[in-house]
Design an enzyme around this catalytic site. Structure first.
Site, PDB file in Angstrom:
ATOM      1  N   ARG A  80      -1.147  -2.974  10.376  1.00 33.11           N
ATOM      2  CA  ARG A  80      -1.633  -3.761  11.513  1.00 33.11           C
ATOM      3  C   ARG A  80      -1.946  -5.201  11.139  1.00 33.11           C
ATOM      4  NH1 ARG A  80      -3.695   0.222  15.472  1.00 33.11           N
ATOM      5  NH2 ARG A  80      -3.100   2.178  14.555  1.00 33.11           N
ATOM      6  N   GLY A  91       0.834  -1.207   0.000  1.00 33.38           N
ATOM      7  CA  GLY A  91       0.000   0.000   0.000  1.00 33.38           C
ATOM      8  C   GLY A  91       0.869   1.257   0.000  1.00 33.38           C
ATOM      9  N   HIS A  92       1.891   1.262   0.861  1.00 31.61           N
ATOM     10  CA  HIS A  92       2.791   2.429   0.901  1.00 31.61           C
ATOM     11  C   HIS A  92       3.560   2.553  -0.421  1.00 31.61           C
ATOM     12  CE1 HIS A  92       2.593   1.497   5.329  1.00 31.61           C
ATOM     13  NE2 HIS A  92       2.304   2.768   5.326  1.00 31.61           N
TER      14      HIS A  92
END
Ligand code: PAF
Length: 284
Positions: free
Chosen positions: A194, A40-41
């Site tokens: 997470r 995602g990053h």
């Protein structure tokens, strides 16, 4: 850009490079992160490169911001795999990584905070008092330190994105806010730092969040949508619902009709791991 990746840990070193070195004179685009980088990053970094252009400068900040955590255990458990993060930044073509420590970012007697008083009151803000003040404060500091022209944020954290846009508007911050779409695992689970803290059983269960929201979003009335999503999430014996709400996409206030674009959002706990997700709903 062929100038090699620089890693700096102080604000003055960052500004020296970005404002003093000719090689970094192009459009500066910041990707603020708390590390534990995942696909995602990396999608945000790719987006940042597109916005910066080949001669621009992509800056990634890695800082686990203590003032946005409302629980000490959550802050302590937050993963910090710095070596791997730096390797990923290098491979993704990042130009500068800013990795300050807490003392560098916050004076021991700091007494100024950026507070947003409307959009931050619902959803995650209601359950996490002070969280978005912490986010706004660190983001504004990172904007100032990097003197960035633009910054990229994930749409997954849509409340954070809305609040940052509001801060930038209200305080005349000269930074363009760029939104990047949510990246999902093949089973639908939204990528999050997470996720690695989920047990195997919980990881297997977690795609039910997106499934429930998606299924419910196909219905045509607000009450039915909430009822359906609640029922589907309730079928999981592993998760605990923190909130499940239908909000106006602009004001983020709870609504009970579908007259305007809206967002069905949920936050759930798997033990002490809190996951969020949402779907957008257009008026029928
Ligand atoms: O989205 C995050 O990872 C954080 O809230 C951010 C924007 C890096 C601020 O600490």
């Amino acid at each position: 850009m062929g100038k090699g990746m620089q890693v700096v840990s102080t604000g003055s070193a960052l500004r020296d490079i970005l404002l003093g070195d000719e090689q970094y004179a192009g459009r500066r685009v910041l990707v603020p992160t708390m590390g534990a980088l995942h696909r995602g990053h990396l999608a945000l970094v790719k987006h940042a490169r597109e916005v910066a252009g080949p001669d621009g400068v992509v800056v990634v900040s890695i800082f686990v911001n203590p003032i946005q955590f409302d629980r000490e255990d959550d802050l302590e458990a937050y993963p910090r795999p710095l070596e791997t993060d730096l390797m990923q930044c290098q491979a993704a073509g990042v130009d500068v990584v800013f990795v300050p420590d807490v003392r560098e970012m916050y004076a021991h007697d700091r007494s100024t905070l950026v507070t947003e008083n409307s959009l931050s009151r619902s959803l995650c803000g209601a359950a996490r008092p002070g969280h978005f003040d912490g986010v706004c404060t660190v983001v504004l500091k990172l904007f100032m330190l990097s003197a960035c022209h633009a910054a990229v944020f994930g749409e997954k954290d849509f409340q954070q994105l809305a609040i940052i846009r509001r801060m930038v508007r209200d305080l005349d911050v000269p930074v363009e806010i760029v939104e990047s779409p949510t990246i999902r695992e093949s089973d639908g689970l939204a990528l999050s730092s997470r996720n690695v803290r989920l047990s195997a059983t919980h990881r297997e269960d977690a795609p039910c969040i997106f499934r429930a929201l998606n299924e419910a979003a196909k219905l045509h009335n607000a009450e039915g949508i909430i009822r359906h999503a609640m029922k589907r999430l309730g079928e999981s014996e592993h998760l605990k619902i923190d909130y499940l709400t239908l909000v106006d996409a602009e004001t983020l206030q709870p609504i009970n009709d579908l007259k305007r674009p809206s967002i069905l959002a949920a936050a759930v706990f798997y033990d002490n791991v809190r996951l969020i997700d949402h779907v957008r709903i257009s008026p029928p």
